[in-house]
Write a protein that holds these residues in place. Structure first.
Motif, PDB file in Angstrom:
ATOM      1  N   GLY A 124       0.934  -6.017   9.077  1.00 29.74           N
ATOM      2  CA  GLY A 124       1.203  -7.258   9.785  1.00 29.74           C
ATOM      3  C   GLY A 124       2.102  -7.061  10.990  1.00 29.74           C
ATOM      4  O   GLY A 124       2.150  -7.903  11.885  1.00 29.74           O
ATOM      5  N   THR A 181       9.847   0.269   5.830  1.00 34.15           N
ATOM      6  CA  THR A 181       8.507   0.834   5.611  1.00 34.15           C
ATOM      7  C   THR A 181       8.459   2.251   6.197  1.00 34.15           C
ATOM      8  O   THR A 181       8.895   2.463   7.337  1.00 34.15           O
ATOM      9  N   PRO A 184       6.586   3.026  10.066  1.00 30.27           N
ATOM     10  CA  PRO A 184       7.321   2.728  11.309  1.00 30.27           C
ATOM     11  C   PRO A 184       8.632   3.506  11.416  1.00 30.27           C
ATOM     12  O   PRO A 184       9.060   3.873  12.518  1.00 30.27           O
ATOM     13  N   VAL A 451      -0.020  -3.297  -3.118  1.00 29.27           N
ATOM     14  CA  VAL A 451       0.324  -2.309  -2.093  1.00 29.27           C
ATOM     15  C   VAL A 451       1.486  -1.442  -2.564  1.00 29.27           C
ATOM     16  O   VAL A 451       1.624  -0.280  -2.190  1.00 29.27           O
ATOM     17  N   LYS A 455       2.641   2.888  -2.473  1.00 32.50           N
ATOM     18  CA  LYS A 455       3.908   3.322  -1.857  1.00 32.50           C
ATOM     19  C   LYS A 455       4.712   4.135  -2.872  1.00 32.50           C
ATOM     20  O   LYS A 455       5.278   5.170  -2.549  1.00 32.50           O
TER      21      LYS A 455
HETATM   22  O1  LIG Z   1       6.759  -5.192   8.482  1.00 29.25           O
HETATM   23  P1  LIG Z   1       6.954  -4.246   7.354  1.00 29.25           P
HETATM   24  O2  LIG Z   1       8.005  -4.685   6.400  1.00 29.25           O
HETATM   25  O3  LIG Z   1       7.202  -2.850   7.878  1.00 29.25           O
HETATM   26  O4  LIG Z   1       5.622  -4.213   6.511  1.00 29.25           O
HETATM   27  C1  LIG Z   1       4.410  -3.810   7.062  1.00 29.25           C
HETATM   28  C2  LIG Z   1       3.275  -4.192   6.162  1.00 29.25           C
HETATM   29  O5  LIG Z   1       3.437  -3.604   4.894  1.00 29.25           O
HETATM   30  C3  LIG Z   1       3.074  -4.513   3.878  1.00 29.25           C
HETATM   31  O6  LIG Z   1       4.230  -4.992   3.279  1.00 29.25           O
HETATM   32  C4  LIG Z   1       2.222  -3.886   2.851  1.00 29.25           C
HETATM   33  O7  LIG Z   1       2.741  -2.661   2.461  1.00 29.25           O
HETATM   34  C5  LIG Z   1       2.358  -5.618   4.622  1.00 29.25           C
HETATM   35  O8  LIG Z   1       2.300  -6.776   3.914  1.00 29.25           O
HETATM   36  C6  LIG Z   1       3.146  -5.651   5.867  1.00 29.25           C
HETATM   37  O9  LIG Z   1       2.491  -6.347   6.878  1.00 29.25           O
END
Ligand SMILES: O=P(O)(O)OC[C@H]1O[C@](O)(CO)[C@@H](O)[C@@H]1O
Length: 528
Positions: A124, A181, A184, A451, A455
């Motif tokens: 997202g 995450t 990124p 998801v 992870k």
């Molecule tokens: O913006 P974030 O917290 O890095 O998450 C990225 C993506 O990872 C998810 O949480 C799924 O792992 C999605 O719902 C989200 O869009």
């Protein structure tokens, strides 16, 4: 149904939004009145659920969160004056920042203007910005956008290589709601190193878009990044395009974000009407339910006949599949819900998989996205009285008809042109349709427990890698995979260990494999 009856059905079911000039045609979905009638009680509940949600009800019980993406385009609807103010102020801050960057009031240390922007994010935090950039960025934007949306080293290299000569004038957006995450984070660390390699102070180029006090926010704050924009906990990643996540990159590219918000607001107003036939999102949800028997038995094939909408299906893939793909319903029953989404663009796909759509497994329904305006300006004639756009339009009609004749149903969404208002409206239309559909099939559309499993498993593999490397570093003689697994205390992880070592070997990471590569059990492994 003969042509006359079909024409009548078309007119009976045609939805038209006058303000947006948007049409929705569900006449080629073969439901009958009895079916529509049978869903009415579920829709009554869906409309009521949606009204509650918009008032700030906790609609995401396991995460104890409100779901408020609708407030982003109509801040007066937010459940408290503080939230309203926060939304309004963030939008003003985004616009002011974009303007300063574009005019050079905010500029990099060694150049008078920023020329490019790298957007680092995933899911997202990437798909909306990517879709909107493809759909709406001007041909010569004030800042040209580039995306790093994976932890693929070669992909990161490609982006950085393209920008090698412009790094000193490239802004970096790091977008992550959670701020934790891995993808990124990895992208950010690699880009930061690249900046350091060019003697550039990353902080003076970097912007964070994340939840206040996330790890990313803390880093950005402590390092004094150029700017920080908030991501709210009541906006889910896949519905975040109209939060700072989507608006910052869009505004930097010179896209009219207010018009996007306005289009979404108009659509939100239209999809609040508690009458299935006069509510385009309800019509979509009804059609999806009909097609897949409320169990997702048919896939959604999204075919925009317009190049700039190429990424719409990818965007919808996350919105629909992460929202609806659920093991359990709200009562805890195992239901394995979901609707698979794929697509690309017409007429290109007619020369690829449309053959199967027309004649192969009838396991889908199509959604055509039609754009009435061919191009900005007039078109040359290809044949007497015929333009390239006439062909495109003819191909769409022809494919819709050919599918229907072969018992393949379709929906057609028609917009007057691709512009910020219509793109905002399309996003809002599908967000609401997903919300309604989730209610019809009684699932939580706003979490993504599945998801997490992937992870966690990845984290286990990385931990195993560290243990395996520690074993190899201690050993003087080459070891078999079984010996390594035993010494690492992971006898049941031998296949994973083999794959870790093969990967390290392929990347000259201090691991040597000797033996028959086609017979893993013959391998002897040592540290190089
Ligand atoms: O913006 P974030 O917290 O890095 O998450 C990225 C993506 O990872 C998810 O949480 C799924 O792992 C999605 O719902 C989200 O869009």
């Amino acid at each position: 149904m003969d042509a006359r009856a079909l024409w009548q059905r078309y007119q009976d079911w045609l939805y038209f939004h006058e303000g947006l000039g948007l049409y929705l045609d569900v006449s080629r979905m073969r439901f009958d009145d009895a079916f529509v009638e049978s869903l009415q009680p579920k829709f009554d509940k869906a409309f009521a659920d949606m009204a509650e949600l918009e008032k700030g009800a906790i609609a995401n019980p396991d995460e104890n969160r409100m779901v408020g993406h609708y407030w982003l385009r109509n801040p007066d609807l937010a459940p408290s004056p503080e939230l309203t103010q926060e939304i309004v102020q963030t939008l003003e801050k985004i616009e002011a920042f974009a303007e300063k960057v574009q005019t050079g009031a905010i500029h990099p240390p060694r150049a008078s203007r920023f020329t490019d922007v790298i957007s680092i994010g995933i899911g997202g935090s990437a798909l909306g910005p990517e879709f909107v950039a493809e759909a709406l960025a001007p041909d010569f934007p004030p800042l040209k956008i580039h995306f790093i949306d994976n932890t693929d080293p070669a992909g990161i290299d490609r982006t950085l290589n393209h920008l090698r000569n412009n790094l000193a004038s490239t802004l970096v957006l790091v977008i992550s709601k959670s701020g934790g995450t891995p993808e990124p984070r990895n992208g950010m660390i690699e880009v930061k190193k690249a900046y350091a390699g060019h003697n550039l102070d990353f902080a003076q180029y970097a912007v964070a878009i994340t939840s206040p006090d996330s790890n990313l926010d803390k880093v950005a704050k402590s390092e004094g990044w150029l700017a920080r924009f908030p991501m709210y906990d009541w906006v889910g990643g896949r519905t975040s395009e109209m939060s700072a996540v989507g608006l910052v990159p869009a505004a930097l590219q010179g896209i009219d974000v207010r018009a996007m918000l306005e289009g979404a607001k108009e659509m939100d107003d239209a999809t609040r009407i508690p009458d299935v036939k006069n509510n385009p999102a309800a019509l979509l949800a009804l059609s999806w339910y009909f097609s897949g028997n409320g169990r997702g038995e048919k896939d959604m094939v999204v075919l925009p006949y317009k190049d700039s909408l190429l990424l719409f299906s990818r965007y919808l893939q996350q919105l629909v599949m992460e929202s609806l793909g659920k093991e359990k319903d709200l009562d805890g029953n195992v239901v394995h819900q979901g609707i698979a989404v794929y697509g690309n663009k017409g007429s290109t796909d007619q020369h690829a998989y449309v053959q199967q759509l027309r004649e192969g497994v009838p396991n889908f329904f199509a959604t055509f996205i039609e754009v009435l305006e061919d191009r900005n300006g007039s078109s040359p004639e290809i044949d007497p009285g015929v333009t390239a756009g006439d062909y495109l339009s003819g191909f769409l009609q022809g494919t819709r008809q050919a599918l229907y004749e072969n018992q393949r149903d379709s929906i057609t969404v028609t917009i007057p042109q691709v512009n910020p208002r219509t793109v905002g409206a399309l996003i809002a239309l599908y967000e609401r349709a997903v919300g309604f559909y989730a209610s019809l099939v009684n699932i939580n559309a706003y979490h993504q427990p599945g998801v997490e499993a992937g992870k966690k498993a990845a984290a286990v593999i990385l931990d195993l890698q560290t243990r395996v490397l520690a074993v190899l570093q201690k050993e003087k003689t080459p070891l078999s995979l079984g010996e390594i697994a035993d010494k690492a205390g992971a006898a049941d992880q031998i296949e994973a260990i083999y794959k870790i070592l093969r990967h390290l070997h392929a990347n000259q990471r201090g691991v040597v494999l000797q033996g028959n590569l086609g017979q893993p059990s013959s391998l002897k492994v040592s540290a190089s």
